[in-house]
Design a protein around this motif. Structure first.
Motif, mmCIF file in Angstrom:
data_model
loop_
_atom_site.group_PDB
_atom_site.id
_atom_site.type_symbol
_atom_site.label_atom_id
_atom_site.label_comp_id
_atom_site.label_asym_id
_atom_site.label_seq_id
_atom_site.Cartn_x
_atom_site.Cartn_y
_atom_site.Cartn_z
ATOM 1 N N ILE A 129 0.844 -1.195 0.000
ATOM 2 C CA ILE A 129 0.000 0.000 0.000
ATOM 3 C C ILE A 129 0.884 1.251 0.000
ATOM 4 O O ILE A 129 1.811 1.361 0.800
ATOM 5 C CB ILE A 129 -0.887 0.036 1.266
ATOM 6 N N VAL A 130 0.586 2.172 -0.915
ATOM 7 C CA VAL A 130 1.234 3.488 -0.864
ATOM 8 C C VAL A 130 0.257 4.427 -0.160
ATOM 9 O O VAL A 130 -0.908 4.526 -0.544
ATOM 10 C CB VAL A 130 1.552 4.026 -2.266
ATOM 11 N N VAL A 131 0.746 5.072 0.897
ATOM 12 C CA VAL A 131 -0.124 5.946 1.693
ATOM 13 C C VAL A 131 0.183 7.398 1.345
ATOM 14 O O VAL A 131 1.337 7.838 1.457
ATOM 15 C CB VAL A 131 0.101 5.721 3.201
ATOM 16 N N LEU A 132 -0.835 8.127 0.907
ATOM 17 C CA LEU A 132 -0.695 9.568 0.673
ATOM 18 C C LEU A 132 -1.340 10.263 1.874
ATOM 19 O O LEU A 132 -2.555 10.419 1.945
ATOM 20 C CB LEU A 132 -1.397 9.986 -0.616
ATOM 21 N N GLU A 133 -0.480 10.612 2.831
ATOM 22 C CA GLU A 133 -1.010 11.105 4.107
ATOM 23 C C GLU A 133 -1.619 12.487 3.947
ATOM 24 O O GLU A 133 -0.980 13.402 3.434
ATOM 25 C CB GLU A 133 0.130 11.142 5.130
ATOM 26 N N GLY A 134 -2.850 12.612 4.368
ATOM 27 C CA GLY A 134 -3.531 13.901 4.359
ATOM 28 C C GLY A 134 -4.046 14.324 2.983
ATOM 29 O O GLY A 134 -4.481 15.463 2.811
ATOM 30 N N ALA A 135 -4.004 13.417 2.014
ATOM 31 C CA ALA A 135 -4.430 13.797 0.651
ATOM 32 C C ALA A 135 -5.934 14.032 0.578
ATOM 33 O O ALA A 135 -6.424 14.828 -0.230
ATOM 34 C CB ALA A 135 -4.005 12.721 -0.341
ATOM 35 N N GLY A 136 -6.698 13.330 1.363
ATOM 36 C CA GLY A 136 -8.145 13.545 1.469
ATOM 37 C C GLY A 136 -8.908 13.225 0.202
ATOM 38 O O GLY A 136 -8.376 12.675 -0.770
ATOM 39 N N SER A 137 -10.148 13.626 0.188
ATOM 40 C CA SER A 137 -11.029 13.248 -0.931
ATOM 41 C C SER A 137 -10.672 14.003 -2.213
ATOM 42 O O SER A 137 -10.873 13.488 -3.312
ATOM 43 C CB SER A 137 -12.494 13.475 -0.549
ATOM 44 N N SER A 138 -10.078 15.210 -2.063
ATOM 45 C CA SER A 138 -9.690 15.927 -3.288
ATOM 46 C C SER A 138 -8.541 15.196 -3.992
ATOM 47 O O SER A 138 -8.527 15.052 -5.215
ATOM 48 C CB SER A 138 -9.293 17.359 -2.948
ATOM 49 N N ARG A 190 3.423 0.899 3.055
ATOM 50 C CA ARG A 190 3.289 -0.066 4.170
ATOM 51 C C ARG A 190 2.750 -1.366 3.582
ATOM 52 O O ARG A 190 2.068 -1.384 2.561
ATOM 53 C CB ARG A 190 2.392 0.458 5.269
ATOM 54 N N ARG A 191 3.086 -2.443 4.287
ATOM 55 C CA ARG A 191 2.590 -3.714 3.789
ATOM 56 C C ARG A 191 1.156 -3.907 4.259
ATOM 57 O O ARG A 191 0.697 -3.211 5.188
ATOM 58 C CB ARG A 191 3.457 -4.872 4.256
ATOM 59 N N GLU A 192 0.449 -4.863 3.733
ATOM 60 C CA GLU A 192 -0.935 -5.120 4.144
ATOM 61 C C GLU A 192 -0.954 -5.709 5.546
ATOM 62 O O GLU A 192 0.023 -6.282 6.024
ATOM 63 C CB GLU A 192 -1.618 -6.074 3.165
#
Lengths: 315, 372
Positions: free
Chosen positions: A231-240, A292-294
Motif C-alpha cells: 500500500i502506498v499511503v498519501l497522508e492527508g491527501a483527502g477526498s480531493s 506499508r505492507r498489508e
C-alpha cells in the motif's frame, strides 16, 4: 518444532436441523505459543473453544490435549487447563482476594494470603483487593477473570474474547498481561474478532468463517500468502486527492480509519517504481508519502470479501 | 468436603451482603410478625361485641354483666334465653360468647350460707386463636375477682370457665392468634428464601457463565447443591429463632421452639432449594426466574394455610393445597410448635421430605453445567 499441546482433527458440531457451527476443522497448537482463532461473531470460535474446554460435546472429530482424548476423560486435564469464558463477570459481592481464595479451594489447592496477594499483583489488582468485584472496571473484571483462570497454574489457558467491550487502555493492559503469561511458558488459546489483537499477540492465527478455517499460519505468513499488494499511503491527501487519482485512472481509496489518507494498492513489485514517480509528480497536496505492507485486516477483507467491525461483518 | 464448605461460605457471604437476601431472610419475617401481631393482638380503641346469655333468675348475673359493661371494652349483645348457646355460636360464627347459668344467684347464696366448697361457674366459649377470646377471659376474671371481694372477702366463689370451641387446641395453654400465625410465617420464609432465591441464582449462574466456570473446577454438581441446602438451612434456622424470640418478647407468644421444628425447616430448605433448582433449569434469565418463582410461590403461599386456615377455602382449593409442599411444611410446624403433636408433625415432615427427594433427583438429573 515445539511439543504439540492441542491437536484437533476434523472437528464438527452440528445443530438440528442444518446449522453447521463447526464444520470439519483441524489445527494444532505448539507449547508456549499464543494461538489466535480469529473470526466474526457466529463464525464458530466459541463453539470450538468450548469443545476444547470440555464444556460442549462435538458431533464428530477428535481433540487431543496434552496427548489425551478429551472426549474420553477430561477430569485428568482439569488441573492443567485454565479458562476465561466469553463475557466473564466476576461474583459481584466477593472481593477479589476472596474470589481467588474461593476458586483455589474449588481446585482443592491450599493457598496462603501471600500467594493470593501475589496472584492479584500479577494482574495488577492488588490495590483493589478489598472492594466488591461489582465496583471493578470492565478491564479489571477481566483481569480478575484471568487471575481466577490462573489459580491452578495451568499449562494451557483458554481466553475467549477477553478484550471484547473494553476501552483501548483496557485492551492494551490485557495484551501486556497475556504476553507476560506467554513469557512464563503458558500456551494460550485466544479467540478474538479484533484483527489488530491477533496480529499483535499471536504466533499462529486461524481465520474462521462460517464454521470453517479459511486460512491459517503466522500473521506474517498470512499477509505474505493472502495479501495482494503493497500500500502506498498519501497522508492527508483527502477526498480531493482521491478525486485527482481517479481522474488519472489510478485505483485508490480513502483509509477507513480517518478518511484523511488515500491508499493506493500496488499489486506487482515491478510496478512500484513507476507508481511512486506518478504519485510524486501529481498535483496532490499531502503531508507525507510512504509505503506499508498489508495487515491482517486487509487479508481478512481479501479472504471474506467484507470488513469486520466489532465482530460484525460489514456489507 | 472442603469444596462444600468453601462453596457454602462464599455463597453465604454473597447472600448476606446482598441487601435483598438479608431483608427477605431475616428482616421480612420479623416485620410480618410485628405487623400482624399488632393487628391481631389488639391495641385498637374499638369495642368488642360480646354475646352473652344470662339465664340467671336473680340479680348477680345482671350485676356481672353490668360490671363487664362498665369496663368499656365490650358492647354486650344478649342471646335470647330460649336458644341453645352452642347453636347460637355456630349459627352466628361467633369467636367468643359468655354464658351465665340459671341458678347463678341461687348457687352463690348457697355457698355464702352454707360455706360450701367449690365455685359457681360462668362459662366463656371461645376460639383461643382469636385475640378477642383472651381479652374476654381477662376482663371476666377481673370482674369475677372484684365480685368475690365484695361478696365474702378473699374467698373466691365466682369462677370463669373457658371452653375451647377450637377443636385443634387442648385448652391448657393460652394461645393467641400470633401463636398460630408464627408457623405460617416461618414456612413462608422457608419457601421464599429457598425457592425464590435458588430460581434466580440458577438463572444468574447460567446467564453469567458461572456454571461453565464451575464445570472447569473440581466441584461436583451434587456438592454444589448440598452447599446451597446447608446454607439455606442455617439461614432459616436463624430466621426461625429470631422471629420466635421477637414474637415472644413483643406478644408473649406461647408457641414453642421444638427440635422437630428445626428438622422440618432443614427438610423444607432442602425441598424448596431443590424445587428452585428444578425451576431454574428452564429459566433463561433472572427476570424470567423472578416471574416464574412468583407465579409458583404466591399461589402456594395463599393456598397452603400460611395466612388463612385451609378450612376457610372451598373444597376444590383444599384439594389444590393438598399437593403443595408448603401445606405440609406449615402443618408440620403448627403440629410441633403449637399443638405439640409430634406424631402428626413427623407425618407432615415425611411428606415434605419425599417431595424434596423427588425434586432433588429431578434437579440433579436435568441440571447441566455444560452446553448441548
Amino acid at each position: 518444532m515445539s511439543e504439540t499441546v492441542v491437536e484437533v482433527r476434523d472437528l464438527s458440531k452440528y445443530y438440528p436441523p442444518d446449522v453447521k457451527a463447526v464444520d470439519g476443522i483441524s489445527f494444532t497448537i505448539g507449547a508456549g505459543q499464543i494461538f489466535s482463532m480469529l473470526g466474526p461473531n457466529g463464525a464458530g470460535k466459541t463453539t470450538t473453544v468450548e469443545i476444547l474446554e470440555g464444556l460442549r460435546n462435538p458431533t464428530s472429530g477428535e481433540v487431543m490435549i496434552f496427548g489425551q482424548n478429551i472426549l474420553k476423560d477430561y477430569s485428568k486435564l482439569r488441573k492443567r487447563v485454565g479458562i476465561l469464558p466469553q463475557n466473564f463477570e466476576p461474583f459481584d459481592l466477593l472481593k477479589p482476594w476472596e474470589a481467588i481464595q474461593y476458586w483455589t479451594q474449588l481446585y482443592d489447592i491450599r493457598i496462603t494470603k501471600k500467594e493470593i496477594n501475589r496472584a492479584l499483583e500479577r494482574v495488577g489488582l492488588f490495590e483493589r483487593r478489598n472492594i466488591h468485584s461489582k465496583k471493578l472496571s470492565g478491564g479489571e473484571k477481566r483481569k480478575l477473570g484471568i487471575a481466577l483462570s490462573l489459580v491452578n497454574n495451568p499449562e494451557l489457558l483458554f481466553l475467549d474474547e477477553p478484550t471484547t467491550g473494553l476501552d483501548p487502555k483496557g485492551r492494551r493492559d490485557l495484551w501486556a498481561l497475556i504476553n507476560e503469561i506467554k513469557e512464563k511458558g503458558t500456551t494460550v488459546f485466544l479467540t478474538t474478532h479484533y484483527l489488530d489483537e491477533a496480529e499483535r499477540l499471536a504466533d499462529d492465527v486461524s481465520i474462521m468463517h462460517k464454521g470453517k478455517i479459511i486460512a491459517e499460519g503466522s500473521p506474517d505468513n498470512l499477509v505474505e500468502k493472502y495479501g495482494k499488494a503493497t500500500i502506498v499511503v498519501l497522508e492527508g491527501a483527502g477526498s480531493s486527492g482521491l478525486q485527482k487519482l481517479k481522474e488519472k485512472g489510478i485505483d485508490a481509496h480513502l483509509d477507513d480509519a480517518d478518511e484523511r489518507d488515500v491508499l493506493v494498492p500496488v499489486r506487482k513489485h515491478s510496478e512500484m517504481k513507476s507508481m511512486m514517480c506518478t504519485l510524486a509528480s501529481s498535483d496532490i497536496n499531502m503531508a507525507d508519502i510512504y509505503t506499508r505492507r498489508e495487515t491482517l485486516e486487509d487479508v481478512f477483507l481479501n479472504l471474506v470479501g467484507s470488513k469486520m467491525e466489532d465482530g460484525v461483518l460489514k456489507e | 468436603m472442603n469444596r462444600i464448605i468453601s462453596d457454602t461460605i462464599n455463597f453465604g457471604k454473597q447472600y448476606m451482603r446482598s441487601r435483598i437476601g438479608m431483608f427477605f431472610a431475616l428482616v421480612f419475617p420479623v416485620l410480618i410478625i410485628l405487623v400482624f401481631g399488632a393487628i391481631f393482638m389488639g391495641g385498637g380503641t374499638s369495642k368488642i361485641t360480646l354475646h352473652a346469655q344470662n339465664l340467671d333468675e336473680g340479680s348477680q348475673g345482671d350485676a356481672f354483666l353490668n360490671a363487664l359493661n362498665s369496663t368499656t371494652l365490650f358492647d354486650i349483645v344478649e342471646i335470647p334465653s330460649n336458644e341453645s348457646i352452642e347453636q347460637y355460636i355456630n349459627n352466628n360464627s361467633l369467636t367468643v360468647a359468655i354464658f351465665i347459668p340459671k341458678n347463678f344467684t341461687f348457687d352463690i347464696g348457697e355457698h355464702l350460707l352454707f360455706n360450701e366448697p367449690g365455685t359457681v361457674d360462668i362459662i366463656i366459649y371461645g376460639d383461643p386463636s382469636k385475640s378477642t377470646y383472651g381479652t374476654v377471659i381477662g376482663a371476666a376474671e377481673a370482674v369475677a375477682e372484684g365480685m368475690n371481694f365484695r361478696l365474702i372477702g378473699k374467698i373466691p366463689i365466682i369462677n370463669t370457665v373457658p371452653i375451647n370451641i377450637n377443636p385443634g387446641d387442648d385448652g391448657e395453654t393460652q394461645f393467641n392468634y400470633i401463636d398460630f400465625y408464627l408457623p405460617g410465617i416461618v414456612g413462608f420464609t422457608v419457601m421464599t428464601n429457598s425457592l425464590f432465591a435458588m430460581t434466580s441464582t440458577c438463572a444468574e449462574y447460567r446467564q453469567r457463565n458461572y456454571y461453565k466456570l464451575l464445570a472447569t473446577t473440581n466441584i461436583k454438581k451434587w456438592e454444589w447443591l448440598v452447599s446451597k441446602f446447608i446454607f439455606y438451612t442455617l439461614l432459616l434456622w436463624l430466621a426461625l429463632v429470631l422471629t420466635y424470640f421477637v414474637g415472644r418478647a413483643v406478644f408473649d407468644m406461647q408457641a414453642q421452639l421444638t427440635p422437630i421444628a428445626f428438622v422440618i425447616i432443614a427438610v423444607g430448605a432442602f425441598t424448596f432449594t431443590a424445587m428452585g433448582m428444578l425451576v431454574g433449569i428452564v429459566v433463561k434469565d433472572p427476570e424470567g426466574a423472578s416471574a416464574i418463582a412468583n407465579a409458583i410461590g404466591f399461589p402456594m403461599m395463599f393456598l397452603s394455610g400460611t395466612f388463612f386456615p385451609l378450612e376457610m377455602m372451598p373444597d376444590y382449593l383444599q384439594i389444590v393445597a393438598g399437593v403443595m409442599p408448603l401445606t405440609y411444611l406449615n402443618n408440620g410446624l403448627r403440629d410441633t410448635m403449637v399443638y405439640f403433636n409430634d406424631g402428626n408433625a413427623l407425618i407432615n415432615l415425611a411428606i415434605v421430605f419425599i417431595i424434596g427427594i423427588v425434586f432433588f433427583i429431578l434437579a440433579s438429573k436435568f441440571m447441566s453445567w455444560k452446553e448441548k
